[in-house]
Design a protein around this motif. Structure first.
Motif, PDB file in Angstrom:
ATOM      1  N   LYS A  52      40.272  37.797   2.289  1.00 47.23           N
ATOM      2  CA  LYS A  52      40.245  36.537   3.037  1.00 47.23           C
ATOM      3  C   LYS A  52      39.610  35.476   2.148  1.00 47.23           C
ATOM      4  N   GLN A  53      40.226  34.285   2.108  1.00 47.30           N
ATOM      5  CA  GLN A  53      39.640  33.193   1.344  1.00 47.30           C
ATOM      6  C   GLN A  53      39.959  31.869   2.018  1.00 47.30           C
ATOM      7  N   GLU A  54      39.184  30.835   1.653  1.00 48.23           N
ATOM      8  CA  GLU A  54      39.364  29.511   2.241  1.00 48.23           C
ATOM      9  C   GLU A  54      40.567  28.813   1.619  1.00 48.23           C
ATOM     10  N   ALA A  55      41.353  28.155   2.467  1.00 38.63           N
ATOM     11  CA  ALA A  55      42.464  27.338   1.991  1.00 38.63           C
ATOM     12  C   ALA A  55      42.061  25.868   2.124  1.00 38.63           C
ATOM     13  N   PRO A  56      42.666  24.987   1.329  1.00 37.54           N
ATOM     14  CA  PRO A  56      42.319  23.564   1.421  1.00 37.54           C
ATOM     15  C   PRO A  56      42.704  22.971   2.778  1.00 37.54           C
ATOM     16  N   ILE A  57      41.921  22.012   3.231  1.00 39.19           N
ATOM     17  CA  ILE A  57      42.179  21.292   4.476  1.00 39.19           C
ATOM     18  C   ILE A  57      42.168  19.804   4.153  1.00 39.19           C
ATOM     19  N   HIS A  58      43.024  19.033   4.813  1.00 40.36           N
ATOM     20  CA  HIS A  58      43.155  17.610   4.479  1.00 40.36           C
ATOM     21  C   HIS A  58      41.874  16.857   4.825  1.00 40.36           C
ATOM     22  N   ILE A  59      41.520  15.909   3.963  1.00 40.52           N
ATOM     23  CA  ILE A  59      40.287  15.121   4.109  1.00 40.52           C
ATOM     24  C   ILE A  59      40.248  14.372   5.445  1.00 40.52           C
ATOM     25  N   SER A  60      41.412  13.928   5.929  1.00 36.90           N
ATOM     26  CA  SER A  60      41.458  13.150   7.168  1.00 36.90           C
ATOM     27  C   SER A  60      41.060  13.981   8.382  1.00 36.90           C
ATOM     28  N   ASN A  61      41.091  15.292   8.265  1.00 40.17           N
ATOM     29  CA  ASN A  61      40.706  16.176   9.367  1.00 40.17           C
ATOM     30  C   ASN A  61      39.232  16.564   9.312  1.00 40.17           C
ATOM     31  N   LEU A  62      38.476  15.949   8.415  1.00 38.79           N
ATOM     32  CA  LEU A  62      37.053  16.254   8.257  1.00 38.79           C
ATOM     33  C   LEU A  62      36.217  15.016   8.537  1.00 38.79           C
ATOM     34  N   SER A  63      35.027  15.226   9.088  1.00 45.30           N
ATOM     35  CA  SER A  63      34.083  14.136   9.293  1.00 45.30           C
ATOM     36  C   SER A  63      32.704  14.610   8.860  1.00 45.30           C
TER      37      SER A  63
END
Length: 106
Positions: A61-72
């Motif tokens: 299991k590893q982390e995948a990238p997530i779009h910056i706009s979905n982060l605060s």
């Protein structure tokens, strides 16, 4: 190159997607695709061949990238999501501040 309101080692909360509401530390920023890798968020299963690092191989299991706009960014004072502002100090340096509390983001 785009300028982002989130940097490496910031604590962020996920605003949208399957991991909505989860918090974590930013491990890496991928500037060309405007994504971030956040600790413990957006986990994917990846099959690997045996190697020196993973002698057993199999599924990891590893982390995948997530779009910056979905982060605060999380406010250091209240622990809630906040927007980011830029403020100049007396000596002329620019620092990031949390819009909710006005506190400086380290």
């Amino acid at each position: 190159m785009a300028k982002f309101h989130i940097k490496k080692d910031d604590t962020v909360i996920v605003l949208a997607g399957n991991d909505k509401g989860k918090t974590g530390k930013v491990l890496k920023i991928v500037t060309d695709s405007e994504r971030a890798i956040v600790e413990g968020v957006n986990m994917v299963s990846k099959s690997t061949k045996p190697s020196a690092k993973h002698p057993q191989g199999g599924i990891i299991k590893q982390e995948a990238p997530i779009h910056i706009s979905n982060l605060s960014l999380i406010d250091p004072k209240s622990g809630k999501p906040t927007r980011v502002g830029i403020k100049k100090t007396d000596d002329g340096k620019k620092v990031r501040i949390a819009k909710k509390s006005g506190e400086e983001i380290k």
